[in-house]
Design an enzyme around this catalytic site. Sequence first.
Site, PDB file in Angstrom:
ATOM      1  N   GLU A 102       5.704  10.269  15.347  1.00  0.00           N
ATOM      2  CA  GLU A 102       6.374  10.365  14.040  1.00  0.00           C
ATOM      3  C   GLU A 102       6.178  11.740  13.404  1.00  0.00           C
ATOM      4  O   GLU A 102       7.106  12.320  12.852  1.00  0.00           O
ATOM      5  CB  GLU A 102       5.830   9.279  13.102  1.00  0.00           C
ATOM      6  CG  GLU A 102       6.311   9.441  11.670  1.00  0.00           C
ATOM      7  CD  GLU A 102       5.758   8.392  10.711  1.00  0.00           C
ATOM      8  OE1 GLU A 102       5.023   7.491  11.157  1.00  0.00           O
ATOM      9  OE2 GLU A 102       6.062   8.477   9.511  1.00  0.00           O
ATOM     10  N   ASN A 147       6.196  -3.709   8.867  1.00  0.00           N
ATOM     11  CA  ASN A 147       7.071  -4.032   7.729  1.00  0.00           C
ATOM     12  C   ASN A 147       7.898  -5.220   8.214  1.00  0.00           C
ATOM     13  O   ASN A 147       9.011  -5.075   8.694  1.00  0.00           O
ATOM     14  CB  ASN A 147       7.966  -2.845   7.382  1.00  0.00           C
ATOM     15  CG  ASN A 147       7.132  -1.631   6.981  1.00  0.00           C
ATOM     16  OD1 ASN A 147       6.199  -1.748   6.195  1.00  0.00           O
ATOM     17  ND2 ASN A 147       7.447  -0.471   7.539  1.00  0.00           N
ATOM     18  N   ASP A 201      -2.349   9.705   7.099  1.00  0.00           N
ATOM     19  CA  ASP A 201      -1.309   9.020   7.858  1.00  0.00           C
ATOM     20  C   ASP A 201      -0.909   9.752   9.133  1.00  0.00           C
ATOM     21  O   ASP A 201       0.117  10.433   9.154  1.00  0.00           O
ATOM     22  CB  ASP A 201      -0.071   8.848   6.954  1.00  0.00           C
ATOM     23  CG  ASP A 201       0.962   7.918   7.577  1.00  0.00           C
ATOM     24  OD1 ASP A 201       0.649   7.306   8.600  1.00  0.00           O
ATOM     25  OD2 ASP A 201       2.071   7.822   7.016  1.00  0.00           O
ATOM     26  N   GLU A 235       2.953   0.181   0.526  1.00  0.00           N
ATOM     27  CA  GLU A 235       4.319   0.704   0.613  1.00  0.00           C
ATOM     28  C   GLU A 235       5.355  -0.383   0.333  1.00  0.00           C
ATOM     29  O   GLU A 235       6.331  -0.532   1.060  1.00  0.00           O
ATOM     30  CB  GLU A 235       4.556   1.340   1.983  1.00  0.00           C
ATOM     31  CG  GLU A 235       3.647   2.530   2.245  1.00  0.00           C
ATOM     32  CD  GLU A 235       3.931   3.265   3.556  1.00  0.00           C
ATOM     33  OE1 GLU A 235       4.396   2.633   4.508  1.00  0.00           O
ATOM     34  OE2 GLU A 235       3.674   4.480   3.596  1.00  0.00           O
ATOM     35  N   HIS A 259       0.792  16.895   5.886  1.00  0.00           N
ATOM     36  CA  HIS A 259       1.904  16.229   5.206  1.00  0.00           C
ATOM     37  C   HIS A 259       2.878  17.188   4.514  1.00  0.00           C
ATOM     38  O   HIS A 259       3.297  16.939   3.377  1.00  0.00           O
ATOM     39  CB  HIS A 259       1.390  15.200   4.199  1.00  0.00           C
ATOM     40  CG  HIS A 259       2.177  13.916   4.272  1.00  0.00           C
ATOM     41  ND1 HIS A 259       3.540  13.886   4.150  1.00  0.00           N
ATOM     42  CD2 HIS A 259       1.785  12.631   4.487  1.00  0.00           C
ATOM     43  CE1 HIS A 259       3.954  12.622   4.274  1.00  0.00           C
ATOM     44  NE2 HIS A 259       2.915  11.848   4.490  1.00  0.00           N
ATOM     45  N   ARG A 294      10.271   4.444  13.392  1.00  0.00           N
ATOM     46  CA  ARG A 294       9.560   5.585  13.991  1.00  0.00           C
ATOM     47  C   ARG A 294       9.628   5.554  15.517  1.00  0.00           C
ATOM     48  O   ARG A 294       8.694   6.012  16.195  1.00  0.00           O
ATOM     49  CB  ARG A 294       8.098   5.635  13.545  1.00  0.00           C
ATOM     50  CG  ARG A 294       7.868   5.510  12.057  1.00  0.00           C
ATOM     51  CD  ARG A 294       8.671   6.503  11.260  1.00  0.00           C
ATOM     52  NE  ARG A 294       8.416   6.403   9.823  1.00  0.00           N
ATOM     53  CZ  ARG A 294       9.027   7.168   8.924  1.00  0.00           C
ATOM     54  NH1 ARG A 294       9.926   8.051   9.291  1.00  0.00           N
ATOM     55  NH2 ARG A 294       8.763   7.042   7.647  1.00  0.00           N
ATOM     56  N   LYS A 338      -6.366   3.162  10.203  1.00  0.00           N
ATOM     57  CA  LYS A 338      -5.772   4.341  10.852  1.00  0.00           C
ATOM     58  C   LYS A 338      -6.849   5.387  11.124  1.00  0.00           C
ATOM     59  O   LYS A 338      -7.815   5.489  10.366  1.00  0.00           O
ATOM     60  CB  LYS A 338      -4.662   4.936   9.987  1.00  0.00           C
ATOM     61  CG  LYS A 338      -3.388   4.090   9.973  1.00  0.00           C
ATOM     62  CD  LYS A 338      -2.221   4.820   9.323  1.00  0.00           C
ATOM     63  CE  LYS A 338      -0.989   3.909   9.309  1.00  0.00           C
ATOM     64  NZ  LYS A 338       0.198   4.546   8.693  1.00  0.00           N
ATOM     65  N   LYS A 373       0.365  -6.140   7.166  1.00  0.00           N
ATOM     66  CA  LYS A 373       0.441  -5.001   6.245  1.00  0.00           C
ATOM     67  C   LYS A 373       0.706  -5.610   4.871  1.00  0.00           C
ATOM     68  O   LYS A 373       1.802  -6.122   4.620  1.00  0.00           O
ATOM     69  CB  LYS A 373       1.578  -4.067   6.665  1.00  0.00           C
ATOM     70  CG  LYS A 373       1.863  -2.938   5.669  1.00  0.00           C
ATOM     71  CD  LYS A 373       2.911  -1.962   6.218  1.00  0.00           C
ATOM     72  CE  LYS A 373       3.259  -0.877   5.220  1.00  0.00           C
ATOM     73  NZ  LYS A 373       4.209   0.121   5.759  1.00  0.00           N
TER      74      LYS A 373
HETATM   75  C1  BDP Z   1       3.874   5.579   8.019  1.00  0.00           C
HETATM   76  C2  BDP Z   1       5.295   5.447   8.424  1.00  0.00           C
HETATM   77  C3  BDP Z   1       5.935   4.169   7.976  1.00  0.00           C
HETATM   78  C4  BDP Z   1       5.041   2.997   8.334  1.00  0.00           C
HETATM   79  C5  BDP Z   1       3.674   3.215   7.743  1.00  0.00           C
HETATM   80  C6  BDP Z   1       2.666   2.163   8.166  1.00  0.00           C
HETATM   81  O1  BDP Z   1       6.008   6.533   7.892  1.00  0.00           O
HETATM   82  O2  BDP Z   1       7.178   4.072   8.598  1.00  0.00           O
HETATM   83  O3  BDP Z   1       5.573   1.803   7.897  1.00  0.00           O
HETATM   84  O4  BDP Z   1       3.138   4.422   8.199  1.00  0.00           O
HETATM   85  O5  BDP Z   1       1.852   2.471   9.037  1.00  0.00           O
HETATM   86  O6  BDP Z   1       3.314   6.515   8.881  1.00  0.00           O
HETATM   87  O7  BDP Z   1       2.675   1.056   7.659  1.00  0.00           O
END
Ligand code: BDP
Length: 680
Positions: free
Chosen positions: A373, A191, A345, A272, A500, A149, A340, A268
């Site tokens: 992003e 990540n 998101d 995801e 979104h 991003r 967040k 994290k």
């Molecule tokens: C989302 C993004 C992704 C991130 C994720 C996060 O699309 O790339 O890894 O958040 O915050 O907004 O972990």
Amino acid sequence: MAKVARYIMCLMGLLLPSLGHAEDGSQLWLRYAKVTADEAVLRKIHCPFTDPVARTATEELQNYWHKGNVDLLLDKKWDTQADGYRIRSMGGKTVISAGTSAGLLYGAFHLLRLQQLGGNLQGLDLTEKPSYALRMLNHWDNLDGTVERGYAGHSLWKWDELPAVISPRYREYARANASIGINAVVLNNVNASPLILRDDYLEKVKALADSFRPYGIRVFLSINFSAPALLGKLENSDPLNPAVLRWWKDKTSEIYQQIPDFGGFLVKANSEGQPGPQDYGRTHADGANMLAAALRPYSGLVLWRAFVYNPSAEDRAKQAYQEFVPLDGQFDDNVILQVKNGPIDFQPREPYNPLFGAMPQTSQMVEFQITQEYLGFSNHLVFLAPLFKETLDAQTYAQAHASTVAGLTQQGPHPPMSAIAGVANIGQDRNWCGHHFAQANWYAFGRLAWDSSLSSDSLAREWLSATFSPDPALVTTLSQLMIDSREAVVNYMMPLGLHHIFAFEHHYGPEPWGDIPGGRPDWMPWYYHNADSLGIGFDRTPSGSNAVAQYHSPIREQFANISSCPEKYLLWFHHVPWTYRMKNGQSLWDNLCYTYQHGVDQTRHFQQVWDSLEEKVDIQRFGEVRSKLKIQTRDAVWWRDACLLYFQTFSKMPIPVTLERPIHDLDELKKIKLELKHHN
Ligand code: BDP
């Protein structure tokens, strides 16, 4: 006489925009005129301390302070944990006093800012104390040099050259951060590759930490929860396995041997596709506390992310709350839950995340996204201070006092620990952020982390004066443009609580029709907008997912009731008939059309405003911003046409004839497939 004349010319230089020569934005807001040798003899900067941070404070003043003597004092009366300071005019000189060298550094930058903004420097007596103890940037930088991003080029960290080669930009970066009060950085993507903890990478991390230290900045790392298995070759990474705890303790001790002021880990987990404690039937608290135990001897912190959701039948907006609230009271006191700002998101607009105020025994911090992003990457001019303020100032009614999100995160259960994070928008581009105005978001984030009570308007003005010119006409005109820019992007992308409806994966451009057969529903736009022949929006009232129940009264009732729900959140909380009467008397459909058009009109207006300032802005930056504004307007029209033409297939209502006609066909728009990369 010659000396005095030069001195005056030099002072004027501070005030005049450099129209004559091109500027590339690389100096950010730090376009201070350097003190000349002649000037330097006219004034003395006195500091008896020689630690690296105090030395930086002294050097900054020696290099850039033009106005008389300054004394830097460490004063025991100050809290030695905090970074506050006092600046006073005393007996013909200026005195900066603080409890720490970092406080002196922030005081020095404050003084330089006053000088730069042309403020009154006589009779000074001001005291500052930061709103948050930890004011942190999160870099989503990968070890291969890409930035997740990121829209400003590759990562600043040249992993392949480190630790042997130290780019001068590391110090410039640290200096820019220090000038706005940022004191902590996470170097790598959430990540996270486990390799960041390998010995050779830790040497590189140490080299970066060494470059940042003189500017009062501490380094943190994102870790991969499976590192014990992946890197350490253990059987598993189960947080209750004693061998795993041992591995983390050894690794942590290794890190602190090289980086004694290391800050801690950002995690994290079970989100995801990332590994986490739930892979072993353990809770987020088990995972966080295991790392907290390894970090405790060094006063290190665990920043545990609450961005957790799964493809289930449950509304995604409710999931983090459901996951974490039952764990309140179970986290060790050196764990901070990093939440967040909104429940989904980083959308152009979200209501505040209901986790704030729902876990009174857990330290919480806000995570904002500075990188755009979901806001047109570095092509769109969007000033984010109003977005940050909207969350920070949100009243949660969680407690009788301190119930705004800012208040709750500043006075958590474990004072004086408090923190705030922003996902950085910085890369190798000459101008650091891709768009000259994106620098303002880095700036505003830092300044708000220091003082969350600052207004968006004052931040825009400060930044403009420093970055472009203190010319009042320029500052007044452009600060208004900046303030309006956040609402404009909401208007042309996702007004009235829509969210979104972006193109899949890369999130640039509209794709409200987006659907991938067999794909995760919670990644599909239809999941969020729910458009059908009756209306549009996500019913989160008790008749729908009941996400409103996660908010405290009276916010819960306000959001749940369609007539009291603020219209900016209408389609976030309600599925609303196309013919519903809005407060201004228009039908929902007409109002949607007018709002999209208004967003387009606003961007066209931004172009006009910018062009009207051609005489007042240097050539290069003027041209670069002008080109980006063209893209922004084209994109705004694209968004308007895509969303209205698509939603019209459900509403079957005409676009009011007083409005501009679409210039695209829906079929043509549906064919657009941008080849934009998303690095995971
Ligand atoms: C989302 C993004 C992704 C991130 C994720 C996060 O699309 O790339 O890894 O958040 O915050 O907004 O972990």
